[in-house]
Design a protein around this motif. Structure first.
Motif, PDB file in Angstrom:
ATOM      1  N   VAL A 137      -3.916   6.235  -3.659  1.00 65.88           N
ATOM      2  CA  VAL A 137      -3.618   5.366  -4.237  1.00 65.88           C
ATOM      3  C   VAL A 137      -4.409   4.828  -4.753  1.00 65.88           C
ATOM      4  O   VAL A 137      -4.969   4.063  -3.719  1.00 65.88           O
ATOM      5  CB  VAL A 137      -2.523   4.486  -2.945  1.00 65.88           C
ATOM      6  N   GLU A 152       0.763  11.713   1.582  1.00 58.81           N
ATOM      7  CA  GLU A 152       0.585  11.875   1.155  1.00 58.81           C
ATOM      8  C   GLU A 152      -0.179  12.916   0.095  1.00 58.81           C
ATOM      9  O   GLU A 152      -0.844  13.239   1.021  1.00 58.81           O
ATOM     10  CB  GLU A 152       0.056  10.199   0.415  1.00 58.81           C
ATOM     11  N   SER A 200      -1.740  -3.457  -5.420  1.00 56.90           N
ATOM     12  CA  SER A 200      -1.380  -2.496  -4.634  1.00 56.90           C
ATOM     13  C   SER A 200      -1.392  -2.506  -3.098  1.00 56.90           C
ATOM     14  O   SER A 200      -0.921  -1.529  -2.346  1.00 56.90           O
ATOM     15  CB  SER A 200      -1.902  -1.326  -5.395  1.00 56.90           C
ATOM     16  N   ALA A 229       2.426  -1.528   3.074  1.00 55.44           N
ATOM     17  CA  ALA A 229       3.442  -1.463   4.311  1.00 55.44           C
ATOM     18  C   ALA A 229       3.423   0.428   4.494  1.00 55.44           C
ATOM     19  O   ALA A 229       3.761   0.873   5.512  1.00 55.44           O
ATOM     20  CB  ALA A 229       4.356  -1.077   3.887  1.00 55.44           C
ATOM     21  N   ARG A 230       2.651   0.835   3.967  1.00 57.99           N
ATOM     22  CA  ARG A 230       3.155   2.293   4.442  1.00 57.99           C
ATOM     23  C   ARG A 230       1.592   2.016   5.378  1.00 57.99           C
ATOM     24  O   ARG A 230       1.783   3.469   6.094  1.00 57.99           O
ATOM     25  CB  ARG A 230       1.938   3.026   3.309  1.00 57.99           C
ATOM     26  N   GLN A 260       2.014  -2.218  -0.732  1.00 57.63           N
ATOM     27  CA  GLN A 260       2.498  -1.161  -1.230  1.00 57.63           C
ATOM     28  C   GLN A 260       1.669  -0.330   0.240  1.00 57.63           C
ATOM     29  O   GLN A 260       2.336  -0.103   1.194  1.00 57.63           O
ATOM     30  CB  GLN A 260       2.311  -0.612  -2.149  1.00 57.63           C
TER      31      GLN A 260
END
Length: 186
Positions: A87, A83, A95, A101-102, A98
């Protein structure tokens, strides 16, 4: 400098409210400023050169635990391998799904982007699975915020400041204190 939008936080200045977004959504939305993003803690996961699969798994779990805990207390940001930008995790952790999951798809050898703003005012937690971990030169303490090196237990010498998900965290640099009792987290 405006860095994006987020839900309105109680106590924020009314001048930060983004009225076009409020008109569209019916919810209070505020501008997120770059300076505000730099003041919160940042968790960085480095998966470039893991010692082995178990070390990588421990580092991923430690990064997840740190981010989840820090977000609940004051909000934080997390920079994951592959990335370019961190985030932001708010206290409500909207968040989180998300980010979770990453984290689940992180593999050894994935590089973490260089931090553009190494002089962040907030704490930086560099989480790595390397066999001989070291804090990158660009993140060395410079009098702004504390820097922590977090690696699987047994990979670093000395007494840890804290332990999380099978990893030890140490305060790096001149601000490092003398040994004290170890706090255990997640």
């Amino acid at each position: 400098e405006v860095d994006g939008l987020r839900r309105y936080r109680e106590g924020s200045s009314a001048s930060r409210i983004h009225w076009p977004a409020v008109a569209r959504t019916g919810e209070l939305i505020e501008r997120r400023l770059v300076a505000g993003a730099d003041s919160g803690p940042l968790v960085v996961l480095d998966a470039a050169r893991p010692a082995d699969g178990a070390a990588l798994d421990a580092a991923v779990r430690a990064a997840a635990s740190l981010a989840f805990h820090l977000a609940a207390t004051a909000g934080c940001s997390i920079l994951l391998p592959g990335e370019r930008r961190p985030v932001e995790l708010e206290r409500e952790r909207r968040s989180w799904a998300q980010v979770h999951a990453r984290l689940a798809v992180v593999e050894g050898g994935m590089r973490t982007a260089a931090l553009a703003r190494a002089a962040r005012a907030g704490a930086i937690f560099w989480v790595t699975a390397e066999p001989s971990p070291a804090l990158p030169v660009s993140l060395r303490p410079s009098g702004v915020g504390p820097r922590y090196l977090v690696a699987p237990s047994g990979h670093m010498r000395g007494r840890p400041e804290f332990t999380v998900a099978g990893c030890d965290g140490r305060l790096v640099g001149a601000r490092a204190r003398s040994p004290r009792p170890v706090r255990r987290a997640a």
